[in-house]
Design a protein around this motif. Structure first.
Motif, PDB file in Angstrom:
ATOM      1  N   UNK A  67       0.815  -1.216   0.000  1.00 17.23           N
ATOM      2  CA  UNK A  67       0.000   0.000   0.000  1.00 17.23           C
ATOM      3  C   UNK A  67       0.846   1.263   0.000  1.00 17.23           C
ATOM      4  N   UNK A  68       1.978   1.240   0.690  1.00 18.52           N
ATOM      5  CA  UNK A  68       2.865   2.410   0.689  1.00 18.52           C
ATOM      6  C   UNK A  68       3.445   2.618  -0.706  1.00 18.52           C
ATOM      7  N   UNK A  69       3.866   1.544  -1.361  1.00 17.88           N
ATOM      8  CA  UNK A  69       4.389   1.679  -2.724  1.00 17.88           C
ATOM      9  C   UNK A  69       3.307   2.181  -3.676  1.00 17.88           C
ATOM     10  N   UNK A  70       2.117   1.651  -3.556  1.00 20.99           N
ATOM     11  CA  UNK A  70       1.014   2.104  -4.410  1.00 20.99           C
ATOM     12  C   UNK A  70       0.765   3.600  -4.211  1.00 20.99           C
ATOM     13  N   UNK A  97      10.635  -0.270  -8.771  1.00 18.22           N
ATOM     14  CA  UNK A  97       9.581  -0.727  -9.675  1.00 18.22           C
ATOM     15  C   UNK A  97       9.520  -2.238  -9.914  1.00 18.22           C
ATOM     16  N   UNK A  98      10.629  -2.996  -9.862  1.00 17.74           N
ATOM     17  CA  UNK A  98      10.453  -4.457  -9.971  1.00 17.74           C
ATOM     18  C   UNK A  98       9.565  -5.013  -8.850  1.00 17.74           C
ATOM     19  N   UNK A  99       9.743  -4.492  -7.642  1.00 16.95           N
ATOM     20  CA  UNK A  99       8.881  -4.914  -6.534  1.00 16.95           C
ATOM     21  C   UNK A  99       7.455  -4.419  -6.781  1.00 16.95           C
ATOM     22  N   UNK A 100       7.324  -3.169  -7.242  1.00 11.56           N
ATOM     23  CA  UNK A 100       6.003  -2.630  -7.559  1.00 11.56           C
ATOM     24  C   UNK A 100       5.276  -3.460  -8.604  1.00 11.56           C
ATOM     25  N   UNK A 101       6.012  -3.926  -9.615  1.00 12.86           N
ATOM     26  CA  UNK A 101       5.391  -4.800 -10.625  1.00 12.86           C
ATOM     27  C   UNK A 101       4.982  -6.131 -10.014  1.00 12.86           C
ATOM     28  N   UNK A 103       4.167  -6.727  -7.002  1.00 11.19           N
ATOM     29  CA  UNK A 103       3.015  -6.504  -6.126  1.00 11.19           C
ATOM     30  C   UNK A 103       1.799  -5.966  -6.885  1.00 11.19           C
ATOM     31  N   UNK A 104       1.996  -5.702  -8.183  1.00 19.15           N
ATOM     32  CA  UNK A 104       0.921  -5.233  -9.061  1.00 19.15           C
ATOM     33  C   UNK A 104       0.314  -3.902  -8.598  1.00 19.15           C
ATOM     34  N   UNK A 105       1.173  -2.929  -8.302  1.00 18.15           N
ATOM     35  CA  UNK A 105       0.694  -1.633  -7.823  1.00 18.15           C
ATOM     36  C   UNK A 105       1.150  -0.451  -8.693  1.00 18.15           C
ATOM     37  N   UNK A 106       1.766  -0.729  -9.815  1.00 18.08           N
ATOM     38  CA  UNK A 106       2.250   0.361 -10.675  1.00 18.08           C
ATOM     39  C   UNK A 106       1.127   0.811 -11.600  1.00 18.08           C
ATOM     40  N   UNK A 107       0.818   2.115 -11.588  1.00 15.86           N
ATOM     41  CA  UNK A 107      -0.256   2.617 -12.462  1.00 15.86           C
ATOM     42  C   UNK A 107       0.098   2.472 -13.948  1.00 15.86           C
ATOM     43  N   UNK A 108      -0.911   2.401 -14.753  1.00 14.55           N
ATOM     44  CA  UNK A 108      -0.746   2.306 -16.198  1.00 14.55           C
ATOM     45  C   UNK A 108       0.064   3.489 -16.717  1.00 14.55           C
ATOM     46  N   UNK A 109       1.049   3.209 -17.539  1.00 17.56           N
ATOM     47  CA  UNK A 109       1.875   4.249 -18.151  1.00 17.56           C
ATOM     48  C   UNK A 109       3.019   4.740 -17.279  1.00 17.56           C
ATOM     49  N   UNK A 110       3.057   4.334 -16.033  1.00 19.93           N
ATOM     50  CA  UNK A 110       4.068   4.830 -15.099  1.00 19.93           C
ATOM     51  C   UNK A 110       5.472   4.355 -15.473  1.00 19.93           C
ATOM     52  N   UNK A 137      15.873  -2.429 -14.682  1.00 16.70           N
ATOM     53  CA  UNK A 137      15.418  -2.710 -16.050  1.00 16.70           C
ATOM     54  C   UNK A 137      15.441  -4.209 -16.333  1.00 16.70           C
ATOM     55  N   UNK A 138      16.492  -4.871 -15.876  1.00 14.49           N
ATOM     56  CA  UNK A 138      16.631  -6.289 -16.186  1.00 14.49           C
ATOM     57  C   UNK A 138      15.794  -7.195 -15.277  1.00 14.49           C
ATOM     58  N   UNK A 139      15.085  -6.605 -14.334  1.00 12.58           N
ATOM     59  CA  UNK A 139      14.184  -7.379 -13.475  1.00 12.58           C
ATOM     60  C   UNK A 139      12.712  -7.152 -13.820  1.00 12.58           C
ATOM     61  N   UNK A 140      12.450  -6.233 -14.734  1.00  7.52           N
ATOM     62  CA  UNK A 140      11.073  -5.825 -15.002  1.00  7.52           C
ATOM     63  C   UNK A 140      10.546  -6.392 -16.308  1.00  7.52           C
ATOM     64  N   UNK A 141       9.230  -6.469 -16.375  1.00  7.88           N
ATOM     65  CA  UNK A 141       8.554  -6.754 -17.631  1.00  7.88           C
ATOM     66  C   UNK A 141       8.303  -5.406 -18.285  1.00  7.88           C
ATOM     67  N   UNK A 142       8.955  -5.172 -19.404  1.00 11.33           N
ATOM     68  CA  UNK A 142       8.822  -3.889 -20.089  1.00 11.33           C
ATOM     69  C   UNK A 142       8.020  -4.076 -21.361  1.00 11.33           C
ATOM     70  N   UNK A 143       7.069  -3.176 -21.571  1.00 14.19           N
ATOM     71  CA  UNK A 143       6.167  -3.366 -22.704  1.00 14.19           C
ATOM     72  C   UNK A 143       6.538  -2.507 -23.911  1.00 14.19           C
ATOM     73  N   UNK A 144       7.255  -1.418 -23.723  1.00 17.47           N
ATOM     74  CA  UNK A 144       7.588  -0.535 -24.837  1.00 17.47           C
ATOM     75  C   UNK A 144       9.029  -0.816 -25.278  1.00 17.47           C
TER      76      UNK A 144
END
Length: 170
Positions: A67-70, A97-101, A103-110, A137-144
């Motif tokens: 919740x704090x990260x969100x 942000x890898x932790x945020x991803x 935990x599924x708390x990163x807003x769209x486009x962030x 970067x190397x721990x995240x799922x990047x879409x762009x």
């Protein structure tokens, strides 16, 4: 006692515990709960939000971290406030942000916004910023893919510049 602390003090203590590597789960849970109780009136600048994100991503197993990260990601809108902070601030948030991803708390486009800020502010790069951004970067799922390639192309010369210093730390 924590009710008497201002937001800056709450952030400073949480960041200091993270930097020192202390096992502060109990204190971090108290600080996180206090931050969440005051979320509407809490006024933190981009540096403080970056520090808060870094600290609570480090203590990601405590119940309030999600919740704090969100909250941090929701409030971290530097361009909307006319202050996009420094690359150090961006790197602190980016590193969380890898932790945020997870935990599924990163807003769209962030993620894309943060990648763009990291590219734009690369001229400010310190070794620590390069390390934190590339590690994330190397721990995240990047879409762009285009933006990801742009970030990696921007940071490749910086990595080359700091590679020796970074390997000495590990």
């Amino acid at each position: 006692v924590l009710q008497d602390w201002d937001g800056m003090a709450l952030v400073a203590i949480s960041y200091a515990f993270m930097k020192a590597g202390h096992d502060g789960n109990e204190l971090m849970e108290l600080i996180g709960s206090e931050v969440l109780c005051r979320k509407d009136e809490l006024s933190l600048d981009v540096r403080e939000l970056g520090n808060l994100a870094a600290a609570f991503s480090h203590y990601d197993m405590i119940p309030c971290s999600k919740n704090v990260l969100e909250l941090t990601y929701e409030k971290y809108q530097p361009q909307a406030h006319g202050n996009d902070g420094s690359l150090e601030d961006v790197a602190d948030v980016f590193g969380s942000m890898p932790v945020g991803q997870r935990l599924n708390v990163i807003p769209s486009g962030f993620v894309e916004e943060m990648m763009q800020l990291a590219i734009e502010k690369s001229y400010e790069a310190r070794m620590e910023d390069v390390r934190d951004i590339l590690f994330a970067v190397f721990q995240m799922d990047l879409c762009d893919d285009r933006l990801c390639r742009g970030l990696l192309n921007t940071y490749k010369p910086l990595f080359d510049k700091y590679e020796t210093d970074m390997s000495a730390i590990r």
